[in-house]
Design an enzyme around this catalytic site. Sequence first.
Site, short mmCIF file in Angstrom:
data_model
loop_
_atom_site.label_atom_id
_atom_site.label_comp_id
_atom_site.label_asym_id
_atom_site.label_seq_id
_atom_site.Cartn_x
_atom_site.Cartn_y
_atom_site.Cartn_z
N PRO A 231 0.80 -1.23 0.00
CA PRO A 231 0.00 0.00 0.00
C PRO A 231 0.83 1.28 0.00
CG PRO A 231 -0.13 -1.11 2.14
CD PRO A 231 0.60 -2.03 1.21
N VAL A 234 5.28 2.49 -3.32
CA VAL A 234 5.37 3.40 -4.48
C VAL A 234 4.71 4.75 -4.15
CG1 VAL A 234 5.57 1.57 -6.21
CG2 VAL A 234 3.31 2.48 -5.64
N GLY A 235 3.75 4.72 -3.22
CA GLY A 235 3.12 5.97 -2.79
C GLY A 235 4.12 6.89 -2.11
N GLU A 273 -8.71 14.45 1.32
CA GLU A 273 -10.10 14.09 1.64
C GLU A 273 -10.02 12.86 2.53
OE1 GLU A 273 -12.72 15.77 0.73
OE2 GLU A 273 -11.89 17.07 -0.80
N CYS A 306 -16.97 7.36 3.32
CA CYS A 306 -16.46 8.32 4.30
C CYS A 306 -17.56 9.24 4.82
CB CYS A 306 -15.37 9.15 3.66
SG CYS A 306 -15.90 9.85 2.10
P1 NAD Z 1 -5.74 4.32 3.24
O1 NAD Z 1 -5.42 5.64 3.83
O2 NAD Z 1 -5.25 3.12 3.92
O3 NAD Z 1 -5.16 4.25 1.74
C1 NAD Z 1 -5.51 5.18 0.77
C2 NAD Z 1 -4.46 5.19 -0.32
O4 NAD Z 1 -3.22 5.61 0.21
C3 NAD Z 1 -4.21 3.81 -0.93
O5 NAD Z 1 -3.97 3.98 -2.32
C4 NAD Z 1 -2.94 3.37 -0.23
O6 NAD Z 1 -2.23 2.41 -0.96
C5 NAD Z 1 -2.20 4.68 -0.12
N1 NAD Z 1 -1.16 4.74 0.91
C6 NAD Z 1 -1.12 4.07 2.09
N2 NAD Z 1 -0.01 4.41 2.77
C7 NAD Z 1 0.66 5.34 2.03
C8 NAD Z 1 1.86 6.08 2.20
N3 NAD Z 1 2.61 5.96 3.28
N4 NAD Z 1 2.23 6.93 1.23
C9 NAD Z 1 1.46 7.10 0.12
N5 NAD Z 1 0.33 6.41 -0.11
C10 NAD Z 1 -0.08 5.54 0.83
O7 NAD Z 1 -7.31 4.32 3.05
P2 NAD Z 1 -8.21 3.12 2.53
O8 NAD Z 1 -8.25 2.09 3.59
O9 NAD Z 1 -7.81 2.73 1.16
O10 NAD Z 1 -9.65 3.85 2.42
C11 NAD Z 1 -10.48 4.04 3.50
C12 NAD Z 1 -10.30 5.42 4.08
O11 NAD Z 1 -10.54 6.41 3.10
C13 NAD Z 1 -11.30 5.74 5.17
O12 NAD Z 1 -10.65 6.38 6.24
C14 NAD Z 1 -12.28 6.70 4.51
O13 NAD Z 1 -12.97 7.54 5.36
C15 NAD Z 1 -11.40 7.43 3.59
N6 NAD Z 1 -12.17 8.05 2.50
C16 NAD Z 1 -12.36 9.40 2.50
C17 NAD Z 1 -13.11 10.00 1.50
C18 NAD Z 1 -13.31 11.49 1.47
O14 NAD Z 1 -13.63 12.01 0.41
N7 NAD Z 1 -13.18 12.19 2.57
C19 NAD Z 1 -13.67 9.22 0.50
C20 NAD Z 1 -13.47 7.85 0.53
C21 NAD Z 1 -12.70 7.27 1.53
#
Ligand code: NAD
Length: 505
Positions: A231, A234-235, A273, A306
Amino acid sequence: MSEQVTAEETLQRAKNIVGEARLYIDGELCEAASGKTYDNINPANEKVLGPVADAGAEDMERAIKAARRAFDETDWSVNHEKRYEILSRFAEAIKASVEDRFRPITMAEVGHTLVVTQSAGMDQAVEALDFVLGVFKDFEWSRELPETELHGTPCTRVVWKEAAGVVAAITPWNFPMQINLNKVFPALAAGNTVVLKPAPDTPWMATELGRIAAEVGLPAGVLNVVTSQDPAEVGEVLISHPDVDLVTFTGSSLVGKRIMEVGSQTVKKVFLELGGKSANILLDDANFDIALMHGLAVCFHAGQGCAIDTRMLVPKSRYEESAATLAAIFEGMPFGDPSEDASLMMGPIINRKQRDRILTMIKQGEAEGATIAAGGVAGDQEKGFYVKPTLLTNVTNDMSVAQEEIFGPVLCLIAYEDEEDAIRIANDSRYGLSGSIHSATNERALRVARRIRTGTLNVNGASFFGADAPFGGFKESGVGTEMGIEGFEEYLATKTIGYNGNLEK
Ligand code: NAD
């Protein structure tokens, strides 16, 4: 135009769909440099859907270089006419791929039910493409300021809106079509070049955009799509890279904070977001027969949204009656494999880890004094990741289930004393994303709405949501605004120029 297909046909397609496995870098569909792939899993039945490229740092570096080159060395960012023409073709090709590709993929890979795809999951996301093109076409890219004079020198002043540069778009798994398009399309329309990094669990919703971009012939490097099983690896390359100008991120508050911290090292514009813990306030004069039904919102995509209202606030005097009604409707709420039943609203949880996390949080709530009035356990299905629609009663707002984002089909029922107390409880959260208010009069509900510290609100069953509606969070729910005209403007930089005289001399 999209083809017309029956619900049965869509379910059939969802059972057999295989998405694009390759990355899209510098205008080419390609394997990861390592040749590695990983399995894309259907959360509804745990079957392997197919492979997808497992990129590493080397691939991401190449994608960023390509995006930088396309921004710095081509006319993409300044040639509005050409960009509009290319993006119009891209939008049409995306729309034409909805029925045979995107809708079945989102059902198989994300676990969206057909009903979920008919709103925010797919159809509203696709409708937003035309809205963005409209904003692009009508946008005022420059404006003049009143003339001034400094020490006898006349100053003609103009403000230009320009693309921010190379945009990193990092997206979650819960509504990938909506979130990928809401970032990629306005960012491109504003003249940026983009590297899209989707969540590991939902890669095909992004790689399909790469496939279409290649077919349509987007200029090389303008859009890049990089999928990876890890996850963060590459981020991290993206968010720390000096060649990236702006990071647009949707996901958890935890990762959002990390992005802000890392992005600060190169002073990137960071636009976040994040999570939510939204409250639905039923004022004492509300129509409870209707308002209580909105408790089922936590079953929409199994609560993996969310902006879903996960706390319901009811007056103390109506607590027992509300709890009994909600428990009955939660017990009767169907859920299952989206490819088996077109009428379902609720499908699976995205993966085993999330399912287990939700169950652990429910247990924690019980340990803190909440009562499981419905659900509270995994679904009975032999395969797939399910949690039964869950109602927690006797919840107080200081409990972890009322403060932490659970991201599952779990509603917390909380009692309040009076209107003032309801407002206090609703705002007693580190999040500030959304919420709802029900009352006999809009006037009273809107008066309460003024005092709720969230970026969006729904009043008396209406929905704020739409391509033209700005969407963003207060407090730890985020920074910046997605969608609407404001969502387009996030991807622009402002340049102000003063010159001596006029253009002719
Ligand atoms: P997450 O934060 O675990 O991951 C989101 C993205 O970030 C993924 O592509 C992941 O691979 C990447 N990522 C993880 N660690 C990283 C790092 N260190 N550097 C760069 N990229 C990284 O979230 P999730 O589990 O995929 O999604 C659920 C979350 O998203 C919930 O908290 C939800 O509330 C939130 N969400 C918010 C909105 C909004 O518009 N406010 C919309 C949808 C989901």
